[in-house]
Write a protein that holds these residues in place. Structure first.
Motif, PDB file in Angstrom:
ATOM      1  N   LYS A   1       0.829  -1.203   0.000  1.00 24.55           N
ATOM      2  CA  LYS A   1       0.000   0.000   0.000  1.00 24.55           C
ATOM      3  C   LYS A   1       0.865   1.254   0.000  1.00 24.55           C
TER       4      LYS A   1
ATOM      5  N   ARG B   1      -9.176   6.014 -15.811  1.00 22.58           N
ATOM      6  CA  ARG B   1      -9.700   4.793 -15.182  1.00 22.58           C
ATOM      7  C   ARG B   1      -9.601   3.607 -16.138  1.00 22.58           C
TER       8      ARG B   1
ATOM      9  N   LEU C   1      -6.035   2.502 -16.108  1.00 20.81           N
ATOM     10  CA  LEU C   1      -5.764   1.753 -14.875  1.00 20.81           C
ATOM     11  C   LEU C   1      -6.314   0.334 -14.984  1.00 20.81           C
ATOM     12  N   ASP C   2      -7.539   0.217 -15.470  1.00 16.54           N
ATOM     13  CA  ASP C   2      -8.161  -1.101 -15.635  1.00 16.54           C
ATOM     14  C   ASP C   2      -7.318  -1.988 -16.551  1.00 16.54           C
TER      15      ASP C   2
ATOM     16  N   ALA D   1      -4.924  -2.232 -12.337  1.00 16.13           N
ATOM     17  CA  ALA D   1      -4.664  -1.386 -11.175  1.00 16.13           C
ATOM     18  C   ALA D   1      -5.937  -0.670 -10.729  1.00 16.13           C
ATOM     19  N   ARG D   2      -5.898  -0.200  -9.487  1.00 16.15           N
ATOM     20  CA  ARG D   2      -7.012   0.544  -8.888  1.00 16.15           C
ATOM     21  C   ARG D   2      -6.577   1.985  -8.634  1.00 16.15           C
ATOM     22  N   PRO D   3      -7.525   2.891  -8.446  1.00 18.20           N
ATOM     23  CA  PRO D   3      -7.157   4.279  -8.143  1.00 18.20           C
ATOM     24  C   PRO D   3      -6.280   4.426  -6.901  1.00 18.20           C
ATOM     25  N   ASP D   4      -6.456   3.559  -5.887  1.00 21.34           N
ATOM     26  CA  ASP D   4      -5.640   3.696  -4.680  1.00 21.34           C
ATOM     27  C   ASP D   4      -4.184   3.275  -4.887  1.00 21.34           C
ATOM     28  N   GLN D   5      -3.838   2.868  -6.114  1.00 17.91           N
ATOM     29  CA  GLN D   5      -2.457   2.545  -6.452  1.00 17.91           C
ATOM     30  C   GLN D   5      -1.765   3.693  -7.185  1.00 17.91           C
TER      31      GLN D   5
END
Length: 160
Positions: free
Chosen positions: A30, A90, A93-94, A98-102
């Motif tokens: 994280k 987004r 990322l997809d 990956a996710r936004p929190d990355q």
């Protein structure tokens, strides 16, 4: 091979591997957000002061995403372009899994920036990232790659 040299080589390998980070666990992968209180709270403006990336993390760099829709069309409206650019981010990322929190860092480019645009920017960033706001830099520019473009966002992503 003489024994002394063999022992040095083995010892060197042990020393060299001691500095290699072990595989990270889910918690170690994280991002750590740092907002020092003496710098003021940046979160109302949609960013964090600093983000610490875990040791040994793989990084991905997403090129600037503009407000073009799937047909390549650009709305003349700044707010529409910003919303579409974050939708495009987004999608990128997809594609990385990956996710936004990355996302550790964003750089945004705004044509003819003025303070009236900050509300639109903050709204879109908080909609995508919630309370896990990445570090961010806004760069006012006179023009972007394509004349009708008013906004572009690029990202640095930490992959699991």
């Amino acid at each position: 091979m003489p024994r002394a040299i063999k022992n040095l080589l083995i010892g060197g390998l042990i020393i060299m591997t001691m500095g290699v980070p072990a595989a990270t666990t889910a918690n170690e992968s994280k991002l750590t957000i740092v907002n020092p209180p003496n710098l003021g709270d940046p979160t109302p403006n949609g960013y964090s002061t600093a983000v610490i990336v875990p040791a040994g993390a793989r990084m991905a760099y997403i090129s600037g995403q503009g407000g073009q829709d799937s047909t390549g069309a650009l709305s003349p409206d700044f707010a529409v372009q910003v919303e579409q650019a974050y939708a495009n981010l987004r999608t990128a990322l997809d594609a990385l899994g990956a996710r936004p929190d990355q996302v550790a860092k964003l750089t945004v480019f705004v044509v003819d920036h003025d303070m009236s645009k900050l509300g639109v920017l903050t709204q879109n960033v908080t909609a995508m990232f919630g309370e896990t706001l990445p570090a961010q830099t806004l760069v006012p520019v006179p023009k972007l790659a394509i004349d009708p473009m008013l906004f572009e966002v690029e990202a640095v992503v930490v992959l699991d």
